[in-house]
Scaffold this active site. Structure first.
Site, mmCIF file in Angstrom:
data_model
loop_
_atom_site.group_PDB
_atom_site.id
_atom_site.type_symbol
_atom_site.label_atom_id
_atom_site.label_comp_id
_atom_site.label_asym_id
_atom_site.label_seq_id
_atom_site.Cartn_x
_atom_site.Cartn_y
_atom_site.Cartn_z
ATOM 1 N N TYR A 78 7.616 54.883 64.183
ATOM 2 C CA TYR A 78 6.690 54.034 63.433
ATOM 3 C C TYR A 78 6.173 52.903 64.304
ATOM 4 O O TYR A 78 6.755 52.561 65.337
ATOM 5 C CB TYR A 78 7.366 53.462 62.180
ATOM 6 C CG TYR A 78 8.465 52.483 62.518
ATOM 7 C CD1 TYR A 78 8.201 51.124 62.611
ATOM 8 C CD2 TYR A 78 9.761 52.920 62.773
ATOM 9 C CE1 TYR A 78 9.194 50.228 62.948
ATOM 10 C CE2 TYR A 78 10.760 52.027 63.096
ATOM 11 C CZ TYR A 78 10.471 50.686 63.187
ATOM 12 O OH TYR A 78 11.464 49.798 63.540
ATOM 13 N N PHE A 88 4.708 43.673 64.599
ATOM 14 C CA PHE A 88 5.983 43.014 64.331
ATOM 15 C C PHE A 88 7.174 43.914 64.642
ATOM 16 O O PHE A 88 8.289 43.432 64.811
ATOM 17 C CB PHE A 88 6.067 42.469 62.902
ATOM 18 C CG PHE A 88 5.887 43.500 61.832
ATOM 19 C CD1 PHE A 88 6.934 44.302 61.431
ATOM 20 C CD2 PHE A 88 4.654 43.656 61.222
ATOM 21 C CE1 PHE A 88 6.760 45.255 60.442
ATOM 22 C CE2 PHE A 88 4.470 44.601 60.230
ATOM 23 C CZ PHE A 88 5.528 45.407 59.846
ATOM 24 N N ASP A 89 6.965 45.217 64.722
ATOM 25 C CA ASP A 89 8.059 46.131 65.060
ATOM 26 C C ASP A 89 7.466 47.493 65.389
ATOM 27 O O ASP A 89 6.469 47.898 64.788
ATOM 28 C CB ASP A 89 9.038 46.255 63.894
ATOM 29 C CG ASP A 89 10.359 46.891 64.281
ATOM 30 O OD1 ASP A 89 10.633 47.035 65.498
ATOM 31 O OD2 ASP A 89 11.131 47.243 63.380
ATOM 32 N N ILE A 106 12.165 49.250 52.354
ATOM 33 C CA ILE A 106 11.224 48.688 51.369
ATOM 34 C C ILE A 106 10.636 49.798 50.493
ATOM 35 O O ILE A 106 10.545 50.949 50.900
ATOM 36 C CB ILE A 106 10.109 47.872 52.055
ATOM 37 C CG1 ILE A 106 9.297 48.733 53.023
ATOM 38 C CG2 ILE A 106 10.678 46.631 52.730
ATOM 39 C CD1 ILE A 106 8.087 48.039 53.642
ATOM 40 N N TYR A 132 8.184 42.969 51.256
ATOM 41 C CA TYR A 132 9.202 41.909 51.153
ATOM 42 C C TYR A 132 8.851 40.839 50.131
ATOM 43 O O TYR A 132 9.520 39.800 50.073
ATOM 44 C CB TYR A 132 9.436 41.285 52.529
ATOM 45 C CG TYR A 132 9.971 42.289 53.518
ATOM 46 C CD1 TYR A 132 11.274 42.762 53.426
ATOM 47 C CD2 TYR A 132 9.165 42.807 54.528
ATOM 48 C CE1 TYR A 132 11.762 43.704 54.310
ATOM 49 C CE2 TYR A 132 9.645 43.749 55.415
ATOM 50 C CZ TYR A 132 10.947 44.194 55.305
ATOM 51 O OH TYR A 132 11.423 45.132 56.177
ATOM 52 N N PHE A 148 1.765 50.383 58.480
ATOM 53 C CA PHE A 148 2.665 51.182 59.310
ATOM 54 C C PHE A 148 2.028 52.525 59.616
ATOM 55 O O PHE A 148 1.525 53.194 58.712
ATOM 56 C CB PHE A 148 3.978 51.484 58.570
ATOM 57 C CG PHE A 148 4.919 50.340 58.458
ATOM 58 C CD1 PHE A 148 5.811 50.047 59.483
ATOM 59 C CD2 PHE A 148 4.946 49.566 57.312
ATOM 60 C CE1 PHE A 148 6.700 48.997 59.366
ATOM 61 C CE2 PHE A 148 5.835 48.520 57.185
ATOM 62 C CZ PHE A 148 6.717 48.230 58.216
#
Length: 156
Positions: A78, A88-89, A106, A132, A148
């Site tokens: 991902y 962010f990731d 999530i 979140y 994502f």
């Protein structure tokens, strides 16, 4: 000395309250920006929206096959960004796929990955309510809509 502890407690409570208020303000602003983004996004060609508000785009589709359940363990690659494009990731950038239970992530991931078969690659647009919420996590600001790109490698 006896007054010092109560004074410190009052100061701590004040700063905690102030931080929570700022988080609420930031969450409200981020949710409004996310809502505007998703309203524009839903009209783009190829975007599908579920009843929960999750939007997705099919980037690569293998032949129809089995899909994971809400409790499946999945292996994915991902790449996660905010709506402004900030990463962010990313397991892709780390060069290592990740495995986890779909009941441990999530709501947007749990719902979205159940739409996929092995080998599929989707882009998910996840509203804050399915991510979140009003909380902030690591470098993800409170109230953020998340994007994502996810490739489902395997599941059981």
């Amino acid at each position: 000395m006896e007054l010092l502890l109560p004074i410190l407690l009052v100061i701590a409570v004040f700063f905690i309250f102030r931080t929570l208020q700022k988080n609420k303000q930031h969450a409200a602003l981020n949710k409004a920006a996310g809502k505007e983004f998703l309203e524009k996004n839903r009209n783009k060609e190829g975007i599908i929206e579920t009843s929960s508000g999750l939007q997705y785009e099919i980037l690569a589709k293998e032949e129809e096959g089995a899909t994971p359940s809400a409790t499946s363990k999945v292996k994915v690659h991902y790449h996660g960004t905010l709506i402004d494009g900030r990463v962010f990731d990313s397991s892709v950038e780390r060069g290592e796929a990740i495995e986890f239970g779909l009941n441990q992530v999530i709501k947007g991931w749990t719902e979205g990955l159940q739409l996929m078969s092995k080998g599929d690659k989707f882009r998910f647009f996840i509203p804050a309510e399915l991510a979140y919420g009003d909380g902030s996590v690591a470098i993800i600001p409170a109230g953020s809509t998340l994007i994502f790109e996810v490739e489902l490698i395997d599941f059981d």
